[in-house]
Design a protein around this motif. Structure first.
Motif, PDB file in Angstrom:
ATOM      1  N   PRO A 192       0.839  -1.211   0.000  1.00  0.00           N
ATOM      2  CA  PRO A 192       0.000   0.000   0.000  1.00  0.00           C
ATOM      3  C   PRO A 192       0.868   1.252   0.000  1.00  0.00           C
ATOM      4  CG  PRO A 192      -0.698  -1.537   1.717  1.00  0.00           C
ATOM      5  CD  PRO A 192       0.561  -2.094   1.133  1.00  0.00           C
ATOM      6  N   VAL A 193       0.491   2.247  -0.812  1.00  0.00           N
ATOM      7  CA  VAL A 193       1.313   3.466  -0.908  1.00  0.00           C
ATOM      8  C   VAL A 193       0.421   4.711  -0.895  1.00  0.00           C
ATOM      9  CG1 VAL A 193       3.242   2.434  -2.201  1.00  0.00           C
ATOM     10  CG2 VAL A 193       1.302   3.403  -3.455  1.00  0.00           C
ATOM     11  N   LYS A 194       1.086   5.855  -0.674  1.00  0.00           N
ATOM     12  CA  LYS A 194       0.397   7.140  -0.779  1.00  0.00           C
ATOM     13  C   LYS A 194       0.177   7.472  -2.242  1.00  0.00           C
ATOM     14  CE  LYS A 194       2.073   9.429   3.313  1.00  0.00           C
ATOM     15  NZ  LYS A 194       3.310   9.853   3.905  1.00  0.00           N
ATOM     16  N   SER A 195      -0.823   8.289  -2.504  1.00  0.00           N
ATOM     17  CA  SER A 195      -1.065   8.765  -3.867  1.00  0.00           C
ATOM     18  C   SER A 195       0.164   9.547  -4.356  1.00  0.00           C
ATOM     19  CB  SER A 195      -2.298   9.678  -3.829  1.00  0.00           C
ATOM     20  OG  SER A 195      -2.470  10.316  -5.060  1.00  0.00           O
ATOM     21  N   GLY A 196       0.533   9.379  -5.628  1.00  0.00           N
ATOM     22  CA  GLY A 196       1.653  10.149  -6.161  1.00  0.00           C
ATOM     23  C   GLY A 196       2.396   9.410  -7.259  1.00  0.00           C
ATOM     24  N   VAL A 197       3.548   9.990  -7.655  1.00  0.00           N
ATOM     25  CA  VAL A 197       4.375   9.405  -8.709  1.00  0.00           C
ATOM     26  C   VAL A 197       5.580   8.722  -8.062  1.00  0.00           C
ATOM     27  CG1 VAL A 197       5.742   9.893 -10.784  1.00  0.00           C
ATOM     28  CG2 VAL A 197       3.716  11.248 -10.283  1.00  0.00           C
ATOM     29  N   ALA A 246      12.020   5.068 -15.577  1.00  0.00           N
ATOM     30  CA  ALA A 246      10.653   4.545 -15.580  1.00  0.00           C
ATOM     31  C   ALA A 246       9.934   5.012 -14.317  1.00  0.00           C
ATOM     32  CB  ALA A 246      10.688   3.023 -15.625  1.00  0.00           C
ATOM     33  N   TYR A 247       8.632   5.308 -14.481  1.00  0.00           N
ATOM     34  CA  TYR A 247       7.827   5.784 -13.361  1.00  0.00           C
ATOM     35  C   TYR A 247       6.485   5.070 -13.332  1.00  0.00           C
ATOM     36  CZ  TYR A 247      11.225   9.533 -13.765  1.00  0.00           C
ATOM     37  OH  TYR A 247      12.401  10.224 -13.842  1.00  0.00           O
ATOM     38  N   MET A 248       5.822   5.145 -12.203  1.00  0.00           N
ATOM     39  CA  MET A 248       4.405   4.758 -12.130  1.00  0.00           C
ATOM     40  C   MET A 248       3.688   5.840 -11.316  1.00  0.00           C
ATOM     41  SD  MET A 248       3.565   2.016  -9.214  1.00  0.00           S
ATOM     42  CE  MET A 248       4.169   0.498  -9.847  1.00  0.00           C
ATOM     43  N   ALA A 249       2.382   5.970 -11.554  1.00  0.00           N
ATOM     44  CA  ALA A 249       1.624   6.995 -10.827  1.00  0.00           C
ATOM     45  C   ALA A 249       0.325   6.399 -10.314  1.00  0.00           C
ATOM     46  CB  ALA A 249       1.316   8.174 -11.745  1.00  0.00           C
ATOM     47  N   ASP A 250      -0.037   6.786  -9.109  1.00  0.00           N
ATOM     48  CA  ASP A 250      -1.281   6.330  -8.474  1.00  0.00           C
ATOM     49  C   ASP A 250      -1.598   4.871  -8.799  1.00  0.00           C
ATOM     50  OD1 ASP A 250      -1.765   8.606  -7.053  1.00  0.00           O
ATOM     51  OD2 ASP A 250      -3.175   9.472  -8.484  1.00  0.00           O
ATOM     52  N   PRO A 251      -0.760   3.952  -8.304  1.00  0.00           N
ATOM     53  CA  PRO A 251      -1.030   2.530  -8.561  1.00  0.00           C
ATOM     54  C   PRO A 251      -2.323   2.079  -7.880  1.00  0.00           C
ATOM     55  CG  PRO A 251       0.708   2.779  -6.937  1.00  0.00           C
ATOM     56  CD  PRO A 251       0.429   4.154  -7.453  1.00  0.00           C
ATOM     57  N   VAL A 252      -2.743   0.874  -8.211  1.00  0.00           N
ATOM     58  CA  VAL A 252      -4.043   0.389  -7.722  1.00  0.00           C
ATOM     59  C   VAL A 252      -4.067   0.189  -6.203  1.00  0.00           C
ATOM     60  CG1 VAL A 252      -4.661  -0.699  -9.920  1.00  0.00           C
ATOM     61  CG2 VAL A 252      -3.448  -2.042  -8.211  1.00  0.00           C
ATOM     62  N   VAL A 253      -2.894   0.275  -5.560  1.00  0.00           N
ATOM     63  CA  VAL A 253      -2.833   0.067  -4.101  1.00  0.00           C
ATOM     64  C   VAL A 253      -2.743   1.380  -3.313  1.00  0.00           C
ATOM     65  CG1 VAL A 253      -1.893  -2.275  -4.141  1.00  0.00           C
ATOM     66  CG2 VAL A 253      -0.348  -0.319  -4.344  1.00  0.00           C
ATOM     67  N   VAL A 254      -3.059   2.505  -3.957  1.00  0.00           N
ATOM     68  CA  VAL A 254      -3.100   3.773  -3.207  1.00  0.00           C
ATOM     69  C   VAL A 254      -4.051   3.577  -2.028  1.00  0.00           C
ATOM     70  CG1 VAL A 254      -4.011   6.133  -3.273  1.00  0.00           C
ATOM     71  CG2 VAL A 254      -2.512   5.319  -5.106  1.00  0.00           C
ATOM     72  N   LYS A 298       9.296  19.794 -12.015  1.00  0.00           N
ATOM     73  CA  LYS A 298       8.239  20.411 -11.202  1.00  0.00           C
ATOM     74  C   LYS A 298       7.732  19.462 -10.119  1.00  0.00           C
ATOM     75  CE  LYS A 298       6.578  23.339 -14.965  1.00  0.00           C
ATOM     76  NZ  LYS A 298       5.640  23.388 -16.078  1.00  0.00           N
ATOM     77  N   LEU A 299       8.131  18.204 -10.204  1.00  0.00           N
ATOM     78  CA  LEU A 299       7.644  17.198  -9.249  1.00  0.00           C
ATOM     79  C   LEU A 299       8.765  16.216  -8.950  1.00  0.00           C
ATOM     80  CD1 LEU A 299       4.202  15.530  -9.789  1.00  0.00           C
ATOM     81  CD2 LEU A 299       6.129  14.132  -9.131  1.00  0.00           C
ATOM     82  N   THR A 300       8.952  15.931  -7.678  1.00  0.00           N
ATOM     83  CA  THR A 300       9.975  14.943  -7.305  1.00  0.00           C
ATOM     84  C   THR A 300       9.276  13.616  -7.038  1.00  0.00           C
ATOM     85  OG1 THR A 300      11.191  16.720  -6.258  1.00  0.00           O
ATOM     86  CG2 THR A 300      11.875  14.474  -5.695  1.00  0.00           C
ATOM     87  N   PRO A 301       9.654  12.560  -7.777  1.00  0.00           N
ATOM     88  CA  PRO A 301       8.965  11.294  -7.565  1.00  0.00           C
ATOM     89  C   PRO A 301       9.244  10.728  -6.173  1.00  0.00           C
ATOM     90  CG  PRO A 301      10.736  11.045  -9.168  1.00  0.00           C
ATOM     91  CD  PRO A 301      10.673  12.494  -8.833  1.00  0.00           C
ATOM     92  N   ARG A 302       8.274  10.010  -5.646  1.00  0.00           N
ATOM     93  CA  ARG A 302       8.439   9.348  -4.363  1.00  0.00           C
ATOM     94  C   ARG A 302       9.310   8.108  -4.544  1.00  0.00           C
ATOM     95  NH1 ARG A 302       4.603  10.862  -0.534  1.00  0.00           N
ATOM     96  NH2 ARG A 302       2.821  12.037  -1.324  1.00  0.00           N
TER      97      ARG A 302
END
Ligand SMILES: Nc1ncnc2c1ncn2[C@@H]1O[C@H](COP(=O)(O)OP(=O)(O)OP(=O)(O)O)[C@@H](O)[C@H]1O
Ligand SMILES: CCCC(=O)O
Length: 355
Positions: free
Chosen positions: A80-85, A124-132, A348-352
């Motif tokens: 489970p993760v927080k919303s984000g990139v 490579a990145y992912m954003a708002d995965p299904v486990v947010v 403009k955004l730092t990935p988590r």
């Protein structure tokens, strides 16, 4: 100018887009029938099949690997993760390969993004995965201490649509209370309170409405008897619940479009089961309205099935007493993915970091 490859492996489709900055130069949705996916034992076995679709889309768009600045995929069943990139890293890849929380097409999103990005010499990145996971504590508790509810839903599209709706109204997502209904291969109904999804059905593992591919909530004791019957092993039962339930179990197809057509043409069984799906969605919206204590600014219907006017009217008739029903068919996932990658590339955004 940045070139971004966005990848969205859905349960019934592969969606790919190539963006140059914020402009899509190629978008492709390839739908996969139940028969086409049947030969693959598990989701990860579909890697080469889905990768080829992406490489073909790039070729048609005249884009080569060396053109790519970033690859972003819809992400899967990690912790489970927080919303984000998130930047895709070895820990994430290892979790998806060896400790996935379950089987879902989006597990391929990070794997494909990582693989193609490596070949392209990009990130490579992912954003708002299904486990947010933004569930309020009270929503996690079940009637048995061994079993806790978890958040697995169409986080990327639910949030993208909720933000798009807020923008259209000229307000902030964080200032609204919304119920967002994603009607896709799976169905999730989320209560968004001021920008956080405080409750949502676990759309994959047997909660909420049934859908083209998911069985939805089943009576627990009946499932236990099924499991104890010795007729099926746990892998088969998991499949009945999360990939071969719903329309697939009733009719052998994951196409809501086809069931709708059959119902229109007078197939009474198709009409009844389609109505039952809509009825269960309406009930789930009612439940989420109570989670939000009746303070609901809008109910958003989205996902592929939201193209279906009959389905939207059925649900709308049940829930329009709660709040305005807004139909936003399809999904904003590729645009949301590409937009997130662009913000990272532009600094403009730092990935988590996934740990
Ligand atoms: N115009 C349409 N009318 C009715 N149903 C449609 C239409 N277009 C797509 N669908 C149905 O929508 C479903 C797929 O929706 P969607 O593309 O949102 O799902 P997915 O991305 O494959 O899976 P998920 O969203 O669960 O990850 C299919 O059952 C398909 O038949
Ligand atoms: C997004 C996870 C849930 C589903 O596909 O049903």
């Amino acid at each position: 100018m940045y070139t971004i490859l966005a990848i969205n492996p859905g349960s019934t489709s592969t969606k790919v887009a190539i963006y140059q900055d914020d402009k899509a130069v190629r978008e492709l949705t390839l739908r996969h029938s139940t028969e086409e996916l049947a030969p693959f034992a598990g989701v990860l076995d579909q890697f080469d099949f889905r990768k080829q679709i992406i490489l073909d889309a790039m070729k048609e768009a005249g884009v080569t690997l060396s053109d790519i600045d970033a690859v972003i995929g819809r992400g899967g069943l990690i912790k489970p993760v927080k919303s984000g990139v998130y930047e895709v890293n070895e820990t994430m890849i290892d979790d998806i390969r060896h400790r996935p929380v379950g089987q879902h097409a989006s597990n391929l999103g990070a794997l494909l993004a990582y693989d193609i990005a490596r070949e392209a010499g990009a990130k490579a990145y992912m954003a708002d995965p299904v486990v947010v996971d933004e569930l309020q504590d009270v929503a996690r508790i079940t009637g048995h201490p061994d079993i806790e509810r978890v958040s697995i839903f169409h986080a990327l599209n639910q949030k993208a649509m909720a933000r798009a709706y807020a923008e259209k109204r000229g307000v902030r997502y964080e200032d609204l209370n919304l119920i967002v209904v994603h009607l896709g291969g799976g169905i999730s109904v989320g209560a968004h309170r001021k920008g956080e999804v405080i409750d949502v059905n676990n759309a994959l593992d047997g909660e909420g409405p049934f859908s083209p591919e998911r069985a939805g909530g089943l009576p627990a004791l009946a499932v236990a008897k099924w499991a104890a019957s010795g007729k099926y092993d746990i892998r088969q039962i998991a499949k009945f619940i999360n990939s071969r339930g719903g329309f697939v179990a009733h009719f052998g197809t994951n196409s809501a479009m086809e069931i709708s057509k059959r119902a229109e043409e007078g197939d009474q069984r198709a009409a009844l089961v389609q109505d039952a799906m809509c009825y269960n969605v309406g009930k789930a919206v009612g439940a989420m309205a109570t989670v939000l204590k009746g303070q609901v600014d809008a109910i958003i219907l989205t996902g592929g099935i939201a193209h279906d006017k009959y389905v939207c009217k059925y649900i709308g008739d049940m829930v329009s007493f709660i709040a305005e029903v807004v139909v936003m068919p399809g999904e904003n996932e590729l645009e949301a993915l590409a937009g997130n990658a662009l913000r990272v590339l532009e600094g403009k955004l730092t990935p988590r970091v996934y740990e």
